[in-house]
Design an enzyme around this catalytic site. Structure first.
Site: not given
Length: 647
Positions: A347, A540, A544
């Site tokens: 990410d 995080d 996600d």
């Protein structure tokens, strides 16, 4: 005899198989007394027997002396064998050693019978010490929870147990004290040693409004924080729970060795019996005592404790080494999987970037800057997204108001919808505008920075731009992954133009922007269709969590990451540093190498000495080395990872 425990529980052969898993944290010198007394009596017996001419030392006197020498080390083992047999566990280490040593007495090899049991017992004490060392390394690193919290109540400070402090209360931390609970910094600033949580020794400065985590050591001045989480939910408690749980999750290699030991041990009993019986029919000058001696040597050599202790200890050492580097593996099985990772999908926000956004520009054809920001911040104040927090902070810094908001709805991957004074407010990206059919300035789509667009009553009202900053080690982390032959991919909900520019700056090979959470999951699913891919996903945020669960290895940035991401992930990086991804891979590979080295070493040595023993070449002394010596070497090799430094 010292009972040995693997760090991960009973191994079925080399440990106490009846649930006795408690090992004293400090081995008292008194635990060595039985071995010392047996050793002294053995030496006296050998000297008397071989170096004093016309000695009285023969017959029943000789037998009685060696039985006395045998008892301190042999009785505990015989007792354990008896207990195991009562539990219908006939084939175990204790019964194996009992039969081998008592058999040596039966054929008159008294010194060798004592020596085998003595060296076995000494080996067990050293093994116990090695296991305790591995456990204590982790315990010393993590078990630093303060016993006292200084809380402000009724205008004065009082010392209480941390688990009695409630969310919202203020606590004081003096210089040199550890923070007992997670909270928000109320004092202007202070420096903290965060090594217990992150493995980093460099002090970290935390300012007012920022999060302070339990386990940090206050270095600078007396401070106050406002408690945000209860004691059992604090970062430190969570770390301890993760490490404790990790030791119960076995790697495939470990489980295979345990199953192997359950088959292997009865098999060697049978082979030892056959070594004694079969020569009756094929050897001309058959001597029972000679072939029984070979069988007893075979039994001593065959003990598999080197495998069933050193392999779990190797994984336990890997978990300990990772913890020391601020990386938490939730199980030995994830150490195995991490060593096979060849594709890392990351990410962007909060993983490769700091996730600390700053408002750069405010543009509105209708409102002045202050009015525009007040409307935007009033809506974004209901979101925990880093971009929303940046807008709220910008409004707060300019003394802007927060307007009353009703019916707030968060539309995942798009933005927010709310009502302010009866007006429908939309705040989000261009996808949100397109979803509701709102026309906006298409030139906005070419802006590289992150853009939040505002619409009021389905009419475009303006936008703000926000910029994020790369983490200092992001570039080096990607370069190191490439040097290991790992493919890197960046997925982002931000505009493709932003994602591509950042990927180019970092050196990431593949990048996709404008993704919703479900799009990220679909992309990882597509990668998993290729069986050659072993995928680690790093994130995080709450959004996600689905992808972390879907990937082969889910890695969460745990320092400031969302609880949902940390719960779902298989590995947690406490430092929030991308470079720790590479460290985690290095530790997993090092652990795998050590485990494989031990397996190969043990099988080669034992196979060689077993063959020599079966043909009568090896004696009890070689058998002792093949059992205790090999076990100690394998264990020392296993704990080597705890001292290894990883960059």
């Amino acid at each position: 005899m010292a009972k040995v425990n693997t760090p991960t529980g009973s191994c079925g052969c080399c440990c106490d198989s009846h649930g006795h898993h408690d090992i004293p944290q400090h081995t008292s010198w008194k635990r060595y007394l039985p071995s010392i007394s047996s050793f002294v009596m053995l030496i006296i017996g050998i000297i008397t027997e071989h170096f004093i001419p016309n000695s009285f030392f023969h017959g029943y006197i000789r037998l009685g002396w060696y039985l006395l020498a045998y008892t301190p080390v042999g009785f505990p083992v015989i007792k354990e064998a008896y207990e195991a047999i009562k539990q219908k566990d006939l084939f175990n280490e204790f019964s194996l050693m009992t039969i081998a040593t008592l058999g040596a007495f039966c054929i008159g090899e008294y010194p060798e019978g004592v020596a085998v049991m003595l060296f076995y017992s000494v080996g067990e004490l050293f093994q116990e010490s090695a296991v305790n060392k591995a456990k204590n390394n982790i315990k010393a690193l993590l078990d630093i929870r303060p016993d006292v919290a200084t809380v402000s109540r009724e205008g004065r400070y009082e010392d209480v147990k941390p688990d009695t402090v409630n969310i919202g209360e203020k606590i004081q931390i003096k210089v040199g004290e550890k923070v007992p609970l997670d909270g928000i910094m109320l004092s202007p600033q202070s420096s903290f040693n965060t090594s217990a949580l992150t493995g980093e020794s460099t002090p970290r400065t935390i300012r007012a409004g920022e999060m302070v985590l339990a386990g940090m050591l206050n270095l600078d001045k007396v401070i106050e924080i406002q408690v945000e989480k209860r004691y059992e939910d604090s970062s430190l408690s969570r770390i301890l729970a993760l490490v404790q749980d990790a030791t119960s999750r076995k790697a495939k290699t470990e489980l295979l060795i345990r199953r192997f030991a359950r088959i292997y041990t009865p098999a060697v009993f049978l082979l030892a019996l056959l070594i004694t019986i079969i020569p009756i029919f094929v050897v001309t000058n058959y001597i029972f005592s000679e072939w029984l001696y070979r069988a007893l040597v075979f039994l001593v050599i065959s003990c598999p404790c080197a495998l069933v202790v050193s392999i779990p200890l190797g994984y336990f050492g890997g978990i300990g080494a990772a913890s020391r580097n601020g990386i938490l593996f939730k199980g030995a099985n994830y150490l195995d999987m991490m060593s096979k990772v060849n594709t890392v999908v990351m990410d962007k926000t909060g993983t490769l970037t700091k996730g600390v956004f700053k408002v750069q520009q405010v543009v509105s054809p209708i409102y002045n800057e202050r009015e525009f920001i007040e409307i935007m911040a009033s809506v974004e104040n209901h979101s925990n997204h880093p971009i929303a927090k940046a807008i709220s902070e910008f409004n707060k810094a300019s003394d802007g108001r927060i307007l009353p908001v009703a019916e707030v709805e968060e539309i995942a991957g798009h933005g927010l919808r709310a009502l302010i004074e009866g007006k429908i407010i939309l705040a989000g990206n261009s996808k949100l505008m397109q979803k509701y059919g709102i026309e906006y300035d298409l030139a906005i789509d070419s802006i590289v920075d992150t853009v939040v667009i505002l619409a009021i009553n389905n009419a475009y009202a303006g936008y703000i731009t926000i910029a994020d900053e790369l983490k200092p080690d992001a570039v080096s982390a990607v370069q190191r992954m490439k040097s290991l032959g790992i493919q890197t991919v960046m997925l982002s909900g931000d505009k493709t133009s932003i994602a591509k520019k950042m990927a180019q700056d970092i050196g990431i090979e593949a990048v996709i922007g404008d993704l919703l959470p479900e799009d990220k999951a679909a992309y990882v699913n597509q990668l998993k269709e290729n069986p050659e891919h072993t995928i680690a996903f790093v994130g995080d945020g709450i959004n996600d969590a689905p992808v972390l669960a879907l990937s082969d290895i889910g890695i969460a940035m745990g320092g400031m990451g969302a609880d949902a991401a940390i719960e779902v992930a298989d590995v947690v990086i406490q430092t929030d540093q991308p470079s720790k991804i590479v460290t985690a891979i290095q530790i997993s590979k090092a652990t795998q190498h050590i485990v494989k080295q031990n397996i190969i070493f043990v099988f080669i040595v034992k196979g060689l000495v077993l063959t020599l023993g079966a043909f009568g070449v090896a004696t009890m002394w070689e058998a002792v080395f093949a059992d205790v010596g090999v076990a100690l070497i394998a264990i020392l090799n296993a704990i080597r990872i705890l001292r290894k430094k990883f960059n």
